[in-house]
Design a protein around this motif. Structure first.
Motif, PDB file in Angstrom:
ATOM      1  N   ILE A 122     109.185 111.994  58.081  1.00  0.00           N
ATOM      2  CA  ILE A 122     110.550 112.315  57.659  1.00  0.00           C
ATOM      3  C   ILE A 122     110.597 112.579  56.162  1.00  0.00           C
ATOM      4  CG2 ILE A 122     112.921 111.445  57.554  1.00  0.00           C
ATOM      5  CD1 ILE A 122     112.346 109.929  60.156  1.00  0.00           C
ATOM      6  N   ALA A 123     109.833 111.793  55.388  1.00  0.00           N
ATOM      7  CA  ALA A 123     109.775 112.052  53.947  1.00  0.00           C
ATOM      8  C   ALA A 123     109.219 113.442  53.667  1.00  0.00           C
ATOM      9  CB  ALA A 123     108.922 110.986  53.262  1.00  0.00           C
ATOM     10  N   ASP A 124     108.213 113.851  54.442  1.00  0.00           N
ATOM     11  CA  ASP A 124     107.634 115.178  54.246  1.00  0.00           C
ATOM     12  C   ASP A 124     108.642 116.291  54.524  1.00  0.00           C
ATOM     13  OD1 ASP A 124     105.214 114.134  53.477  1.00  0.00           O
ATOM     14  OD2 ASP A 124     104.254 114.383  55.439  1.00  0.00           O
ATOM     15  N   MET A 125     109.593 116.032  55.431  1.00  0.00           N
ATOM     16  CA  MET A 125     110.601 117.050  55.732  1.00  0.00           C
ATOM     17  C   MET A 125     111.421 117.415  54.505  1.00  0.00           C
ATOM     18  SD  MET A 125     112.234 115.767  59.352  1.00  0.00           S
ATOM     19  CE  MET A 125     111.251 115.537  60.840  1.00  0.00           C
ATOM     20  N   ILE A 126     111.700 116.427  53.658  1.00  0.00           N
ATOM     21  CA  ILE A 126     112.647 116.652  52.560  1.00  0.00           C
ATOM     22  C   ILE A 126     111.989 116.605  51.183  1.00  0.00           C
ATOM     23  CG2 ILE A 126     114.481 115.659  53.975  1.00  0.00           C
ATOM     24  CD1 ILE A 126     114.436 113.217  52.125  1.00  0.00           C
ATOM     25  N   ARG A 127     110.701 116.314  51.116  1.00  0.00           N
ATOM     26  CA  ARG A 127     110.035 116.099  49.822  1.00  0.00           C
ATOM     27  C   ARG A 127     110.193 117.297  48.879  1.00  0.00           C
ATOM     28  NH1 ARG A 127     106.067 113.537  51.394  1.00  0.00           N
ATOM     29  NH2 ARG A 127     106.387 111.539  50.339  1.00  0.00           N
ATOM     30  N   ASP A 128     110.044 118.517  49.406  1.00  0.00           N
ATOM     31  CA  ASP A 128     110.133 119.688  48.539  1.00  0.00           C
ATOM     32  C   ASP A 128     111.523 119.858  47.932  1.00  0.00           C
ATOM     33  OD1 ASP A 128     107.518 120.231  49.094  1.00  0.00           O
ATOM     34  OD2 ASP A 128     107.923 121.829  50.543  1.00  0.00           O
ATOM     35  N   GLU A 129     112.533 119.256  48.564  1.00  0.00           N
ATOM     36  CA  GLU A 129     113.903 119.399  48.073  1.00  0.00           C
ATOM     37  C   GLU A 129     114.283 118.328  47.047  1.00  0.00           C
ATOM     38  OE1 GLU A 129     115.842 121.865  48.706  1.00  0.00           O
ATOM     39  OE2 GLU A 129     114.625 122.820  50.253  1.00  0.00           O
ATOM     40  N   MET A 130     113.482 117.283  46.935  1.00  0.00           N
ATOM     41  CA  MET A 130     113.873 116.162  46.089  1.00  0.00           C
ATOM     42  C   MET A 130     114.020 116.503  44.598  1.00  0.00           C
ATOM     43  SD  MET A 130     114.750 113.434  47.695  1.00  0.00           S
ATOM     44  CE  MET A 130     115.658 114.645  48.662  1.00  0.00           C
ATOM     45  N   PRO A 131     113.149 117.320  44.019  1.00  0.00           N
ATOM     46  CA  PRO A 131     113.355 117.627  42.594  1.00  0.00           C
ATOM     47  C   PRO A 131     114.721 118.261  42.326  1.00  0.00           C
ATOM     48  CG  PRO A 131     111.129 118.201  43.250  1.00  0.00           C
ATOM     49  CD  PRO A 131     111.849 117.854  44.506  1.00  0.00           C
ATOM     50  N   ALA A 132     115.123 119.224  43.160  1.00  0.00           N
ATOM     51  CA  ALA A 132     116.411 119.892  42.938  1.00  0.00           C
ATOM     52  C   ALA A 132     117.558 118.930  43.158  1.00  0.00           C
ATOM     53  CB  ALA A 132     116.537 121.101  43.856  1.00  0.00           C
ATOM     54  N   GLU A 133     117.469 118.093  44.196  1.00  0.00           N
ATOM     55  CA  GLU A 133     118.558 117.152  44.466  1.00  0.00           C
ATOM     56  C   GLU A 133     118.680 116.131  43.341  1.00  0.00           C
ATOM     57  OE1 GLU A 133     119.294 113.613  47.567  1.00  0.00           O
ATOM     58  OE2 GLU A 133     119.411 115.618  48.480  1.00  0.00           O
ATOM     59  N   LYS A 134     117.567 115.606  42.872  1.00  0.00           N
ATOM     60  CA  LYS A 134     117.612 114.626  41.780  1.00  0.00           C
ATOM     61  C   LYS A 134     118.165 115.266  40.510  1.00  0.00           C
ATOM     62  CE  LYS A 134     115.931 111.263  44.196  1.00  0.00           C
ATOM     63  NZ  LYS A 134     116.821 110.153  44.605  1.00  0.00           N
ATOM     64  N   ALA A 135     117.822 116.520  40.279  1.00  0.00           N
ATOM     65  CA  ALA A 135     118.335 117.201  39.101  1.00  0.00           C
ATOM     66  C   ALA A 135     119.851 117.348  39.164  1.00  0.00           C
ATOM     67  CB  ALA A 135     117.675 118.578  38.962  1.00  0.00           C
ATOM     68  N   LYS A 136     120.388 117.496  40.358  1.00  0.00           N
ATOM     69  CA  LYS A 136     121.830 117.688  40.483  1.00  0.00           C
ATOM     70  C   LYS A 136     122.590 116.368  40.484  1.00  0.00           C
ATOM     71  CE  LYS A 136     125.427 120.033  43.115  1.00  0.00           C
ATOM     72  NZ  LYS A 136     125.936 120.728  41.909  1.00  0.00           N
ATOM     73  N   PHE A 137     122.072 115.356  41.187  1.00  0.00           N
ATOM     74  CA  PHE A 137     122.850 114.131  41.395  1.00  0.00           C
ATOM     75  C   PHE A 137     122.291 112.910  40.661  1.00  0.00           C
ATOM     76  CE2 PHE A 137     123.786 116.667  45.268  1.00  0.00           C
ATOM     77  CZ  PHE A 137     125.146 116.807  45.079  1.00  0.00           C
ATOM     78  N   GLY A 138     121.198 113.068  39.950  1.00  0.00           N
ATOM     79  CA  GLY A 138     120.655 111.952  39.193  1.00  0.00           C
ATOM     80  C   GLY A 138     119.540 111.242  39.937  1.00  0.00           C
ATOM     81  N   GLY A 139     118.793 110.416  39.165  1.00  0.00           N
ATOM     82  CA  GLY A 139     117.642 109.729  39.733  1.00  0.00           C
ATOM     83  C   GLY A 139     116.382 110.514  39.505  1.00  0.00           C
ATOM     84  N   SER A 140     115.265 109.953  39.959  1.00  0.00           N
ATOM     85  CA  SER A 140     113.977 110.612  39.753  1.00  0.00           C
ATOM     86  C   SER A 140     113.184 110.645  41.038  1.00  0.00           C
ATOM     87  CB  SER A 140     113.161 109.869  38.691  1.00  0.00           C
ATOM     88  OG  SER A 140     112.756 108.601  39.172  1.00  0.00           O
ATOM     89  N   VAL A 141     112.338 111.643  41.141  1.00  0.00           N
ATOM     90  CA  VAL A 141     111.452 111.748  42.304  1.00  0.00           C
ATOM     91  C   VAL A 141     110.496 110.561  42.331  1.00  0.00           C
ATOM     92  CG1 VAL A 141     109.657 113.135  43.396  1.00  0.00           C
ATOM     93  CG2 VAL A 141     111.639 114.262  42.334  1.00  0.00           C
ATOM     94  N   GLU A 142     110.052 110.080  41.159  1.00  0.00           N
ATOM     95  CA  GLU A 142     109.124 108.947  41.085  1.00  0.00           C
ATOM     96  C   GLU A 142     109.775 107.698  41.692  1.00  0.00           C
ATOM     97  OE1 GLU A 142     108.020 112.091  38.466  1.00  0.00           O
ATOM     98  OE2 GLU A 142     109.907 110.955  38.572  1.00  0.00           O
ATOM     99  N   SER A 143     111.043 107.483  41.376  1.00  0.00           N
ATOM    100  CA  SER A 143     111.748 106.331  41.938  1.00  0.00           C
ATOM    101  C   SER A 143     111.873 106.467  43.454  1.00  0.00           C
ATOM    102  CB  SER A 143     113.134 106.208  41.306  1.00  0.00           C
ATOM    103  OG  SER A 143     113.865 105.154  41.913  1.00  0.00           O
ATOM    104  N   TRP A 144     112.157 107.684  43.901  1.00  0.00           N
ATOM    105  CA  TRP A 144     112.247 107.927  45.358  1.00  0.00           C
ATOM    106  C   TRP A 144     110.923 107.616  46.042  1.00  0.00           C
ATOM    107  CZ3 TRP A 144     110.028 112.179  48.247  1.00  0.00           C
ATOM    108  CH2 TRP A 144     110.453 112.247  49.568  1.00  0.00           C
ATOM    109  N   GLU A 145     109.839 108.071  45.466  1.00  0.00           N
ATOM    110  CA  GLU A 145     108.526 107.811  46.057  1.00  0.00           C
ATOM    111  C   GLU A 145     108.235 106.302  46.065  1.00  0.00           C
ATOM    112  OE1 GLU A 145     106.673 109.785  47.627  1.00  0.00           O
ATOM    113  OE2 GLU A 145     106.890 111.841  46.858  1.00  0.00           O
ATOM    114  N   ALA A 146     108.635 105.596  44.998  1.00  0.00           N
ATOM    115  CA  ALA A 146     108.415 104.148  44.944  1.00  0.00           C
ATOM    116  C   ALA A 146     109.193 103.444  46.044  1.00  0.00           C
ATOM    117  CB  ALA A 146     108.826 103.609  43.575  1.00  0.00           C
ATOM    118  N   ASN A 147     110.396 103.899  46.319  1.00  0.00           N
ATOM    119  CA  ASN A 147     111.190 103.296  47.397  1.00  0.00           C
ATOM    120  C   ASN A 147     110.594 103.580  48.769  1.00  0.00           C
ATOM    121  OD1 ASN A 147     113.413 101.943  46.027  1.00  0.00           O
ATOM    122  ND2 ASN A 147     114.042 103.994  45.357  1.00  0.00           N
ATOM    123  N   LEU A 148     109.985 104.737  48.934  1.00  0.00           N
ATOM    124  CA  LEU A 148     109.272 105.015  50.184  1.00  0.00           C
ATOM    125  C   LEU A 148     108.103 104.043  50.347  1.00  0.00           C
ATOM    126  CD1 LEU A 148     109.106 108.929  50.218  1.00  0.00           C
ATOM    127  CD2 LEU A 148     110.704 107.463  51.455  1.00  0.00           C
TER     128      LEU A 148
END
Length: 1006
Positions: free
Chosen positions: A940-966
């Motif tokens: 499921i993470a792989d489904m959305i991983r490519d979209e995370m940089p753009a989403e984080k740029a718009k709504f805040g947070g970091s991809v690194e933090s997202w990966e740590a939570n995974l």
């Protein structure tokens, strides 16, 4: 030699791949074929519709084949159906190597090699006979003697062994005797006639379109899309592939752009009126399944269509495209247009040319989406039907009937009631029937003002028929897509139907509109494109003017007038409306174009006036003018625009869905509102998408989820991950995916990931999900009435129905010894204890600390309470309880936690407690083993991983933090099994067998 050259459309003689059988021949006096000579290679002794000659006749035929590598001149060779005489001599025709000649055994000898077709002077017998090929000296060089023959089945030589004869259901005259030859034969059976197509078929005409005798017969519509008039004399229509010339047209000409309707009545010549182009075939059509074949004078198919299981009074209609042309797609529809184009405009023209059947009682006005007229005593606005007596005498309409089903004409029968000359009677299409009383909003019984039918009218499409006491059609309306509070009706002394923006129930109709303008459609479909696009708009309503916007606002006549293609050089949307004097303006169309966007997920688009979402005062996405924080909180509000709920929080929008290839697969005007609890405070918010008849259709007819059988939804949601949105985002999807398909006894929401755009602006990853409500439950449980259930949330929150009986069950558990079988059995009659067990096991494993998230329902009158498994923002560990240590089992038994009363009561009964432990062990092994959980997280993470940089740029947070939570979720998955085993050991007195069962489940020894 190939006969009937220069052909365009394929004829289907028989299904490809039909059987080929070895045929045992009577060859007692036969002679083997000589491979150095021409031979008889195939024949048909009963040709009903396989191949026609140049005069359109179906004569039997014989195929001559040159198997050699040299050309062979056939001059002097003879053919006969008698061994001792040569009946016909072939002219000077040269067969090239591997060449073939078809000779029609018609009994009329052709003259010379230049004849269009070669005809022998004899015929063949289907009951048995022989065919003899002789040389110029009269000696037999090949022969075949045969027994009884089936119609349209040939005998031919095996291409791999010419000494062997085979029976062919797929005959191949003029081509090799194999599948390749059959395909080539089909391709040759085309016609030079162009421009003629079948455009509409009505296989069960009950009340739609009366013929010249006043009867309702099925019909077939032919359209000339070419530029030349065509005389149809000798052309054929058939419902039988084995008899293509079943019915032949008389001398009648179809002009360019003309639609010609042919009644499939079976009455043929006795009802045909050639002068007025009223035609009747010699056959009728089956509503179950029928193939209609249209062929030219030679029996070559011009067009064909297979109609399957079409409801009464529905047409099977070829879809007209935006530019007015027809493609190859068909649909079943109530938009009927015999004699006119298959469009909203064509339907309106057809309806306006219909005449009232008999009178004097007619349907004078109808409303199918009513919110303002004829309020009943219960406060409701029901759809209504107005009758009018256009005669000069009073009429008692007792025994007259109204119906929305042509197969059920007496669906609602009127009581004895008189309509005086020139007077009206309006009845409510409420479905409430003849009962004279109803309950108002306060629950008090009140007497109805009006007569009520026992059926409702559908805003998405409906027929309405008035019958007299002899069950003869008096009047009929085709109802569909009427805007809210717009009626359809008649004007005095006119048979046409008009639209009224100011309905007049029980009064004279006035201020009519001639129709509704057809919506403007783009020539280039909405979707994803690599480069800029030029968008051309058009309406099928002649002389309509189009206005458009590009900012999401709803277009009006004050918007930009369309005059030339609109350039879409960047992602955006175009909204358009069409208007015409004397007509009601069209619906607004919205189409989104994604230009040079790169996404790994399919797309959805919400288009709405920005005022609806982002206005500081009224926008439902905003805090609003007077926000108030929850006391003690710095992030969560108790008063904000986005916290509003109910109908007042809804806003109109266009909702588009695009597939993985970027093609638009669904679009509809809907209502939207903000969805969720505390997640509404997130910068990225969830949406509820709801079908509302005041905006568009009353349901969304699309299969949104591949793993569900449903093709229609009242509502769905776009969820951004809930309060997990800016943490791991996928906890809910992981929790649901782990239990999907595992046979657990609770309801589960389907989901699918998308990227959302709002008014052309990127809005991040969303998970489309089924919306939990009464419709969701009814769909999954197969219940017809969504209102026929009780629904509760948390311990006492009532969402629908009554919680009185459930409260009594809780009291019973508190006041009785639940360790006793009789007390457990009593509760088990009303609560599905297996469903509750599965719910608790799964809630405990995922460590759901949002304890109030329990929703359960009861199907009335006597269903058991069952669970819905949902909402997993607060799962898979927390900073308070790291390393999967959350004490969920014990916490779920505390008095202040939702479900604890039932859980503690059921655990008191030892057999249920033992079953709970055993079921948990099964779940640890089959659902929650670490490898499976981690694989699900990663997928499921792989489904959305490519979209995370753009989403984080718009709504805040970091991809690194997202990966740590995974990674925290993965750690939880590895350790949770041990924690659960310890919790079960500490809370319950487990037997050694149960302990071993748990150890085996998690795969470790202790």
């Amino acid at each position: 030699m190939r006969i009937l050259k220069n052909i365009l459309l394929i004829i289907i003689i028989a299904a490809v791949g039909a059987g080929v059988f070895i045929y045992a021949l009577n060859q007692e006096s036969g002679q083997a074929a000589q491979t150095d000579n021409v031979i008889i290679s195939e024949f048909m002794a009963s040709n009903k519709s396989c191949i026609a000659d140049e005069e359109g006749e179906y004569s039997d035929w014989i195929e001559i084949y040159n198997p050699t590598e040299q050309s062979k001149n056939l001059y002097g060779l003879g053919l006969s159906n008698e061994k001792d005489s040569v009946k016909w001599v072939l002219p000077s025709i040269t067969l090239e190597p591997k060449g073939r000649l078809v000779v029609f055994a018609s009994g009329k000898a052709s003259l010379g090699a230049n004849a269009v077709s070669q005809h022998a002077s004899f015929k063949l017998k289907a009951s048995g006979g022989g065919i003899y090929l002789t040389n110029s000296a009269g000696q037999i060089i090949d022969q075949i003697e045969y027994k009884d023959q089936q119609s349209n089945v040939s005998l031919g030589r095996d291409e791999n062994d010419i000494s062997q004869w085979l029976e062919f259901e797929n005959a191949t005259p003029g081509f090799s005797n194999d599948e390749e030859g059959f395909e080539a034969f089909k391709a040759s059976r085309v016609t030079q006639v162009t421009g003629l197509i079948i455009t509409e078929v009505m296989p069960s005409n009950k009340t739609v379109y009366a013929d010249n005798n006043g009867n309702f017969n099925d019909y077939i519509e032919i359209y000339n899309e070419g530029e030349q008039a065509i005389n149809l004399e000798g052309f054929c229509l058939s419902d039988n592939e084995d008899n293509i010339s079943k019915w032949q047209f008389p001398a009648v000409t179809i002009e360019p752009g003309e639609y010609l309707t042919v009644f499939a009545s079976g009455e043929d010549e006795q009802s045909t009126d050639t002068d007025n182009k009223i035609l009747h075939t010699s056959f009728q059509i089956s509503a179950y399944k029928e193939t209609i074949i249209f062929a030219d004078t030679l029996g070559l198919i011009i067009d064909s269509v297979t109609v399957t299981e079409t409801p009464s009074d529905y047409a099977y209609s070829r879809i007209q495209q935006g530019d007015g042309s027809y493609g190859d797609e068909w649909e079943k529809t109530v938009y009927l247009s015999p004699g006119f184009a298959n469009s909203a405009q064509g339907n309106a023209q057809f309806e306006q040319n219909q005449e009232v059947a008999l009178g004097p009682i007619v349907i004078n006005e109808v409303m199918i989406s009513n919110s303002s007229y004829m309020q009943e005593e219960d406060g409701e606005y029901y759809d209504w039907i107005e009758l009018y007596n256009s005669g000069d005498q009073a009429v008692d309409i007792g025994e007259y009937s109204l119906s929305d089903d042509p197969n059920y004409p007496v669906k609602f029968k009127f009581p004895s009631v008189t309509i005086n000359a020139g007077e009206y009677l309006t009845v409510m299409a409420s479905g409430l029937g003849e009962n004279q009383e109803m309950d108002n909003a306060d629950g008090d019984s009140v007497k109805k003002k009006y007569i009520h039918t026992n059926f409702k009218l559908s805003s998405s499409g409906e027929v309405l028929i008035l019958f007299n006491s002899d069950v003869k059609v008096l009047d009929r309306y085709n109802l569909f897509d009427l805007p809210r509070d717009v009626s359809l009706g008649r004007m005095s002394n006119e048979s046409a139907l008009f639209y009224f923006t100011q309905p007049t129930p029980n009064a004279v109709n006035s201020s009519p509109s001639k129709g509704i303008v057809a919506a403007p459609l783009p020539k280039i479909a909405a979707g994803s494109y690599d480069a800029a696009q030029q968008i051309t708009l058009s309406s099928t309503t002649p002389d309509a003017k189009i206005y458009y916007t590009l900012d999401g606002t709803e277009p009006t006549q004050n918007s930009t007038a369309y005059s030339a293609p609109v350039s879409m050089s960047a992602t955006g949307m175009i909204r358009a409306v069409a208007v015409k004097d004397g007509y009601i303006q069209s619906e607004v169309t919205s189409n989104t174009y994604f230009i040079a966007e790169q996404h790994s997920l399919p797309l959805v688009s919400i288009v709405t006036d920005p005022y609806n979402l982002f206005d500081e005062t009224t926008g439902i996405y905003e805090l609003g003018p007077n926000p108030q924080l929850i006391e003690g909180s710095t992030t969560h509000y108790e008063v904000a625009n986005y916290l509003e709920q109910g109908p007042e929080s809804e806003r109109p929008a266009s909702f588009e869905v695009f597939d993985e290839n970027g093609q638009q697969v669904f679009v509809q005007d809907v209502a939207i509102r903000i969805q969720g609890g505390f997640s509404r405070d997130c910068a990225q918010k969830s949406f509820a998408i709801m079908a509302r008849s005041e905006y568009g259709k009353g349901s969304m007819e699309y299969a949104f989820f591949n793993d569900r059988p449903f093709t229609e939804y009242q509502s769905i949601i776009l969820r951004q991950g809930g309060q997990d949105q800016n943490i791991a985002k996928i906890k809910e999807m992981v929790a649901l995916s782990l239990v999907e398909g595992k046979g657990l006894n609770f309801l589960i929401q389907a989901w699918k990931p998308y990227v959302l755009y709002i008014n052309g602006e990127y809005w991040g990853v969303y998970f489309m999900m089924e919306k939990r409500n009464e419709d969701f439950i009814a769909q999954h449980e197969g219940v017809a009435d969504p209102d026929n259930m009780n629904i509760m949330q948390a311990t006492t929150r009532l969402k629908q129905g009554s919680n009185e009986e459930y409260g009594k069950l809780l009291d019973y558990i508190r006041n009785n010894d639940m360790s006793q079988k009789e007390n457990f059995d009593y509760i088990a009659k009303y609560i599905d204890t297996d469903s509750f067990m599965d719910e608790m096991i799964c809630e405990i494993w995922v460590a759901n600390s949002d304890y109030a998230n329990m929703e359960f329902y009861q199907i009335l009158p006597d269903g058991k309470w069952k669970q819905i498994y949902y909402d997993f923002c607060w799962t898979f560990g927390s900073s308070e309880y790291p390393n999967a240590t959350h004490p969920t089992l014990k916490r779920r038994m505390d008095d202040d936690v939702t479900g604890s009363t039932v859980f503690a009561g059921l655990l008191a009964y030892k057999p249920w407690r033992d079953a709970f432990v055993e079921r948990f062990a099964w779940a640890l092994k089959e659902i929650y083993n670490p490898e499976r959980v981690i694989k699900t997280i990663d997928e499921i993470a792989d489904m959305i991983r490519d979209e995370m940089p753009a989403e984080k740029a718009k709504f805040g947070g970091s991809v690194e933090s997202w990966e740590a939570n995974l990674e925290n979720m993965r750690v939880f998955a590895k350790k949770r099994g041990d924690v659960i085993e310890d919790q079960l050991r500490n809370v319950f007195s487990l037997s050694s067998e149960q302990k071993q069962m748990l150890e085996d489940a998690i795969g470790e020894d202790h």
